[in-house]
Design a protein around this motif. Structure first.
Motif, PDB file in Angstrom:
ATOM      1  N   LEU A 145       0.970  -0.977  -0.058  1.00  0.00           N
ATOM      2  CA  LEU A 145       0.052   0.072  -0.066  1.00  0.00           C
ATOM      3  C   LEU A 145       0.798   1.259   0.147  1.00  0.00           C
ATOM      4  CD1 LEU A 145      -2.854   1.438   0.173  1.00  0.00           C
ATOM      5  CD2 LEU A 145      -2.336   1.251   2.876  1.00  0.00           C
ATOM      6  N   ASN A 146       0.738   2.266  -0.843  1.00  0.00           N
ATOM      7  CA  ASN A 146       1.059   3.524  -0.777  1.00  0.00           C
ATOM      8  C   ASN A 146       0.044   4.425  -0.585  1.00  0.00           C
ATOM      9  OD1 ASN A 146       3.080   2.270  -2.240  1.00  0.00           O
ATOM     10  ND2 ASN A 146       2.392   2.656  -4.341  1.00  0.00           N
ATOM     11  N   PRO A 147       0.197   4.913   0.990  1.00  0.00           N
ATOM     12  CA  PRO A 147      -0.867   5.508   1.547  1.00  0.00           C
ATOM     13  C   PRO A 147      -1.131   7.053   1.246  1.00  0.00           C
ATOM     14  CG  PRO A 147       0.572   5.051   2.991  1.00  0.00           C
ATOM     15  CD  PRO A 147       1.157   4.526   1.814  1.00  0.00           C
ATOM     16  N   GLY A 148      -2.333   7.449   1.172  1.00  0.00           N
ATOM     17  CA  GLY A 148      -2.554   8.918   1.026  1.00  0.00           C
ATOM     18  C   GLY A 148      -3.765   9.387   2.115  1.00  0.00           C
ATOM     19  N   PHE A 149      -3.875  10.539   2.623  1.00  0.00           N
ATOM     20  CA  PHE A 149      -5.095  10.715   3.451  1.00  0.00           C
ATOM     21  C   PHE A 149      -5.477  12.349   3.056  1.00  0.00           C
ATOM     22  CE2 PHE A 149      -1.566  11.582   6.235  1.00  0.00           C
ATOM     23  CZ  PHE A 149      -1.982  12.818   6.873  1.00  0.00           C
ATOM     24  N   SER A 150      -6.751  12.664   3.465  1.00  0.00           N
ATOM     25  CA  SER A 150      -7.238  13.965   3.504  1.00  0.00           C
ATOM     26  C   SER A 150      -7.751  13.948   5.021  1.00  0.00           C
ATOM     27  CB  SER A 150      -8.025  14.263   2.359  1.00  0.00           C
ATOM     28  OG  SER A 150      -7.310  14.046   1.280  1.00  0.00           O
ATOM     29  N   ASP A 188       1.994   9.273   0.132  1.00  0.00           N
ATOM     30  CA  ASP A 188       3.397   8.513  -0.030  1.00  0.00           C
ATOM     31  C   ASP A 188       4.060   8.689  -1.287  1.00  0.00           C
ATOM     32  OD1 ASP A 188       5.519   6.941   0.845  1.00  0.00           O
ATOM     33  OD2 ASP A 188       4.274   5.093   0.169  1.00  0.00           O
ATOM     34  N   GLY A 189       5.321   9.242  -1.342  1.00  0.00           N
ATOM     35  CA  GLY A 189       5.942   9.449  -2.367  1.00  0.00           C
ATOM     36  C   GLY A 189       5.737  10.637  -3.279  1.00  0.00           C
ATOM     37  N   SER A 190       5.576  10.649  -4.659  1.00  0.00           N
ATOM     38  CA  SER A 190       5.246  11.678  -5.369  1.00  0.00           C
ATOM     39  C   SER A 190       4.786  11.175  -6.849  1.00  0.00           C
ATOM     40  CB  SER A 190       6.572  12.540  -5.603  1.00  0.00           C
ATOM     41  OG  SER A 190       6.392  13.644  -6.636  1.00  0.00           O
ATOM     42  N   GLN A 191       3.607  11.745  -7.066  1.00  0.00           N
ATOM     43  CA  GLN A 191       2.780  11.377  -8.428  1.00  0.00           C
ATOM     44  C   GLN A 191       2.665  12.306  -9.443  1.00  0.00           C
ATOM     45  OE1 GLN A 191       2.442   8.190  -8.986  1.00  0.00           O
ATOM     46  NE2 GLN A 191       2.001   7.142  -7.230  1.00  0.00           N
ATOM     47  N   ASP A 192       2.810  12.211 -10.518  1.00  0.00           N
ATOM     48  CA  ASP A 192       2.649  13.068 -11.712  1.00  0.00           C
ATOM     49  C   ASP A 192       1.865  12.291 -12.801  1.00  0.00           C
ATOM     50  OD1 ASP A 192       2.281  14.713 -13.856  1.00  0.00           O
ATOM     51  OD2 ASP A 192       4.365  15.530 -13.579  1.00  0.00           O
ATOM     52  N   ASP A 235       7.922   4.685   0.672  1.00  0.00           N
ATOM     53  CA  ASP A 235       8.200   3.650   1.861  1.00  0.00           C
ATOM     54  C   ASP A 235       6.904   3.299   2.245  1.00  0.00           C
ATOM     55  OD1 ASP A 235       7.342   6.009   3.126  1.00  0.00           O
ATOM     56  OD2 ASP A 235       9.290   6.205   4.224  1.00  0.00           O
ATOM     57  N   HIS A 236       5.886   3.230   1.561  1.00  0.00           N
ATOM     58  CA  HIS A 236       4.730   2.668   2.189  1.00  0.00           C
ATOM     59  C   HIS A 236       4.177   3.258   3.560  1.00  0.00           C
ATOM     60  CE1 HIS A 236       5.059  -0.045  -0.851  1.00  0.00           C
ATOM     61  NE2 HIS A 236       6.332  -0.569  -0.383  1.00  0.00           N
ATOM     62  N   LYS A 237       4.455   4.377   3.804  1.00  0.00           N
ATOM     63  CA  LYS A 237       3.874   5.285   4.881  1.00  0.00           C
ATOM     64  C   LYS A 237       4.090   6.820   4.668  1.00  0.00           C
ATOM     65  CE  LYS A 237       8.173   5.288   7.626  1.00  0.00           C
ATOM     66  NZ  LYS A 237       8.944   4.677   8.883  1.00  0.00           N
ATOM     67  N   VAL A 238       3.070   7.631   5.182  1.00  0.00           N
ATOM     68  CA  VAL A 238       3.138   8.891   5.118  1.00  0.00           C
ATOM     69  C   VAL A 238       2.659   9.610   6.589  1.00  0.00           C
ATOM     70  CG1 VAL A 238       0.597   9.012   4.223  1.00  0.00           C
ATOM     71  CG2 VAL A 238       2.214  10.921   3.902  1.00  0.00           C
ATOM     72  N   THR A 239       3.208  10.656   6.985  1.00  0.00           N
ATOM     73  CA  THR A 239       2.763  11.287   8.143  1.00  0.00           C
ATOM     74  C   THR A 239       2.932  12.761   7.880  1.00  0.00           C
ATOM     75  OG1 THR A 239       3.931   9.651   9.463  1.00  0.00           O
ATOM     76  CG2 THR A 239       3.851  11.716  10.460  1.00  0.00           C
ATOM     77  N   GLN A 240       1.873  13.634   8.726  1.00  0.00           N
ATOM     78  CA  GLN A 240       1.763  14.916   8.443  1.00  0.00           C
ATOM     79  C   GLN A 240       1.189  15.354   9.887  1.00  0.00           C
ATOM     80  OE1 GLN A 240       2.766  17.680   7.612  1.00  0.00           O
ATOM     81  NE2 GLN A 240       1.994  17.454   5.224  1.00  0.00           N
ATOM     82  N   THR A 241       1.570  16.688  10.385  1.00  0.00           N
ATOM     83  CA  THR A 241       1.074  17.248  11.407  1.00  0.00           C
ATOM     84  C   THR A 241       0.179  18.431  11.072  1.00  0.00           C
ATOM     85  OG1 THR A 241       3.095  16.734  12.486  1.00  0.00           O
ATOM     86  CG2 THR A 241       1.953  18.145  13.469  1.00  0.00           C
ATOM     87  N   PHE A 242      -0.889  18.560  11.832  1.00  0.00           N
ATOM     88  CA  PHE A 242      -1.800  19.513  11.902  1.00  0.00           C
ATOM     89  C   PHE A 242      -1.967  20.427  13.106  1.00  0.00           C
ATOM     90  CE2 PHE A 242      -2.547  16.155   8.645  1.00  0.00           C
ATOM     91  CZ  PHE A 242      -2.747  16.989   7.402  1.00  0.00           C
ATOM     92  N   HIS A 243      -2.152  21.617  12.921  1.00  0.00           N
ATOM     93  CA  HIS A 243      -2.489  22.568  14.105  1.00  0.00           C
ATOM     94  C   HIS A 243      -3.625  22.841  13.911  1.00  0.00           C
ATOM     95  CE1 HIS A 243      -1.745  26.017  17.079  1.00  0.00           C
ATOM     96  NE2 HIS A 243      -2.815  26.502  16.323  1.00  0.00           N
ATOM     97  N   LEU A 244      -4.681  22.265  15.079  1.00  0.00           N
ATOM     98  CA  LEU A 244      -6.233  22.316  14.911  1.00  0.00           C
ATOM     99  C   LEU A 244      -6.592  22.738  16.309  1.00  0.00           C
ATOM    100  CD1 LEU A 244      -6.456  18.324  13.959  1.00  0.00           C
ATOM    101  CD2 LEU A 244      -6.543  20.364  12.486  1.00  0.00           C
ATOM    102  N   ALA A 245      -7.784  23.367  16.059  1.00  0.00           N
ATOM    103  CA  ALA A 245      -8.747  23.894  17.128  1.00  0.00           C
ATOM    104  C   ALA A 245      -9.590  22.942  17.538  1.00  0.00           C
ATOM    105  CB  ALA A 245      -9.628  25.137  16.490  1.00  0.00           C
TER     106      ALA A 245
END
Length: 267
Positions: A98-103, A173-177, A191-201
Motif C-alpha cells: 500500500l502507498n497510502p494517502g489521506f485527507s 506517500d512518494g510523489s505522483q505525476d 516507503d509505504h507510509k506517510v505522516t503529517q502534522t496539523f495545528h487544529l482547534a
C-alpha cells in the motif's frame, strides 16, 4: 456512468425498487476517540482498503468513490498539534504494497444510527448533490481529496442536512505525476507510509485514507491493510494562557528595567 436524473426521479426509483444501492459504499467510520489536547495521547487502528488508488482517485476531475477508502474520525476538546500517520499493515490479509494517502476534514459524516443510516455515494441525495456541485459533470463518487465536499444518506435532505466535510489538508506517500503536473502533498519518499502534522482547534474531524497508486486501478488487488495512528504531539495554549504569559513577560521586563535604573549612579 453519469447520474443525470434529478433528485425527485431518483428518489422515486428507490422507493419503487428500480435503483439498487451498493451496500459496500456505505461509510462506516473508525473512531480514534476524544482528545483533550494532552501531549502524548495516541491511538492506532488497523483497517483495510479496496485497491491501492482510492485516495489518489479523489484528486482528479471526476472525483472518487468513498468505498475504496478507510474512514476515521476524532474529536478534540482543546486545541492541539495532531500528527496523523498511515502505513501498510501486512498483518491484515497478509497483503502489502500500500502507498497510502489521506485527507483531513473538519466535520463528521452521519452516524449509522442516524435517520437514513450511514452516508454513501449512491444515495438519491448524494447523487443529487454530486450533480449539483459538479455542474452536471461525470463523477465516479462523492469523494474529493483536495476540496470541500458533501455527501448524505437515505434521508430526505430537506429533513436531515447532508454531511459537510471542510478540507484542511492532505499528504501522500512518494510523489505522483499523471501528466498534468506533480500532485502536491507528496512526502517524496516511497516507503509505504506517510505522516503529517496539523495545528487544529477544538472540534470534530474526519480522515479519509487510501492508496495513492493510480496506475493500480487495473491490478487484481482486492484488499490492502492499513494502519492509522493519531498522536497529540503538543497542546496549544488557550488565548487566556497567552495573555497571562505576555503579562508575565511584561512584568519581568519592567522589574529588570527598574533594577537597572536603580543600580545606575546619579550624575
Amino acid at each position: 456512468m453519469r447520474h443525470s436524473l434529478n433528485y425527485a426521479l431518483v428518489l422515486a426509483g428507490l422507493v419503487a425498487g428500480f435503483v439498487s444501492v451498493p451496500v459496500k459504499a456505505h461509510i462506516f467510520t473508525h473512531d480514534f476517540g476524544v482528545f483533550d489536547g494532552s501531549t502524548g495521547a495516541t491511538a492506532t487502528i488497523l483497517s483495510g482498503v479496496s485497491g491501492n488508488y482510492g485516495w489518489i482517485d479523489g484528486t482528479d476531475a471526476d472525483w472518487g468513490d468513498t468505498h475504496k477508502l478507510s474512514v476515521y474520525q476524532f474529536t478534540l476538546t482543546g486545541a492541539a498539534d495532531v500528527q496523523l500517520s498511515f502505513e501498510q499493515a501486512v498483518a491484515l490479509g497478509g497483503r502489502n504494497g500500500l502507498n497510502p494517502g489521506f485527507s483531513l476534514y473538519s466535520g463528521l459524516v452521519h452516524d449509522p444510527a442516524s435517520p437514513g443510516g450511514p452516508d454513501h455515494d449512491f444515495s438519491a441525495g448524494s447523487i443529487f448533490i454530486r450533480d449539483t456541485d459538479s455542474g452536471g459533470a461525470v463523477t465516479e463518487g462523492a469523494f474529493r481529496a483536495l476540496h470541500d465536499w458533501r455527501i448524505t444518506n437515505e434521508s430526505d435532505p430537506a429533513v436531515v442536512p447532508p454531511s459537510v466535510l471542510t478540507y484542511i489538508g492532505h499528504a501522500y506517500d512518494g510523489s505522483q505525476d499523471y501528466g498534468t503536473g506533480v500532485i502536491p502533498g507528496g512526502d517524496g519518499l516511497l516507503d509505504h507510509k506517510v505522516t503529517q502534522t496539523f495545528h487544529l482547534a477544538a472540534g470534530d474531524y474526519t480522515v479519509f485514507a487510501g492508496g495513492s497508486d493510480y496506475a493500480s486501478q487495473l491490478a487484481a488487488v482486492k484488499s490492502l491493510g492499513v494502519s492509522g495512528t493519531l498522536s497529540v504531539i503538543s497542546a496549544v495554549p488557550e488565548p487566556e494562557t497567552y495573555a497571562m504569559l505576555l503579562a508575565g513577560l511584561g512584568l519581568v521586563g519592567a522589574l529588570t528595567r527598574q533594577r537597572n535604573t536603580a543600580g545606575k549612579p546619579r550624575e
